[in-house]
Design a protein around this motif. Structure first.
Motif, short mmCIF file in Angstrom:
data_model
loop_
_atom_site.label_atom_id
_atom_site.label_comp_id
_atom_site.label_asym_id
_atom_site.label_seq_id
_atom_site.Cartn_x
_atom_site.Cartn_y
_atom_site.Cartn_z
N MET A 160 5.05 -9.71 -2.13
CA MET A 160 5.09 -9.96 -0.70
C MET A 160 4.94 -8.66 0.08
O MET A 160 4.21 -8.60 1.07
CB MET A 160 6.39 -10.65 -0.32
CG MET A 160 6.51 -10.96 1.15
SD MET A 160 8.18 -11.29 1.69
CE MET A 160 8.97 -9.74 1.41
N LEU A 161 5.60 -7.62 -0.36
CA LEU A 161 5.49 -6.32 0.30
C LEU A 161 4.06 -5.78 0.22
O LEU A 161 3.54 -5.24 1.20
CB LEU A 161 6.47 -5.33 -0.33
CG LEU A 161 6.49 -3.92 0.25
CD1 LEU A 161 7.01 -3.96 1.68
CD2 LEU A 161 7.33 -3.01 -0.60
N GLY A 162 3.42 -5.96 -0.92
CA GLY A 162 2.03 -5.53 -1.07
C GLY A 162 1.09 -6.29 -0.15
O GLY A 162 0.20 -5.70 0.48
N ALA A 163 1.29 -7.59 -0.02
CA ALA A 163 0.46 -8.39 0.90
C ALA A 163 0.71 -7.98 2.34
O ALA A 163 -0.21 -7.92 3.16
CB ALA A 163 0.75 -9.87 0.72
N PHE A 164 1.96 -7.68 2.67
CA PHE A 164 2.31 -7.21 4.01
C PHE A 164 1.58 -5.90 4.32
O PHE A 164 1.00 -5.73 5.40
CB PHE A 164 3.83 -7.01 4.11
CG PHE A 164 4.29 -6.38 5.39
CD1 PHE A 164 4.42 -7.15 6.53
CD2 PHE A 164 4.58 -5.03 5.46
CE1 PHE A 164 4.85 -6.59 7.71
CE2 PHE A 164 5.01 -4.46 6.63
CZ PHE A 164 5.14 -5.23 7.76
N LEU A 165 1.59 -4.97 3.37
CA LEU A 165 0.92 -3.69 3.59
C LEU A 165 -0.60 -3.85 3.68
O LEU A 165 -1.26 -3.14 4.45
CB LEU A 165 1.29 -2.71 2.48
CG LEU A 165 2.72 -2.20 2.53
CD1 LEU A 165 3.04 -1.40 1.29
CD2 LEU A 165 2.96 -1.38 3.78
#
Length: 79
Positions: free
Chosen positions: A54-59
């Motif tokens: 999720m953090l990777g998709a956010f970034l």
């Protein structure tokens, strides 16, 4: 990803409001698109947990919003 785009828009506005120096356009694009994208892709590829994905998709979603604000401000300012 929608939240990432919205945060990208806010980050673009904040960066323009806080930083008034001259930066070459190619350097600005590399910083705004390159760094969050590389970190996001690496986080997605190496994720072992859902929140890291999720953090990777956010970034990854952060970069287009930020770039859109910088391009829009450049066009409006006549440059």
């Amino acid at each position: 990803m929608l939240i990432g785009s919205a945060v990208g828009l806010l980050a673009g506005v904040a960066s323009v409001a806080l930083f008034h120096g001259r930066v070459r356009p190619d350097v600005a694009i590399a910083l705004v698109v390159g760094i969050p994208s590389v970190i996001g892709v690496v986080a997605i590829l190496l994720s072992g947990r859902r929140w890291v994905t999720m953090l990777g998709a956010f970034l990854l979603a952060l970069a287009p919003g930020w770039l859109g604000v910088l391009v829009a401000l450049r066009v409006v300012s006549g440059g």
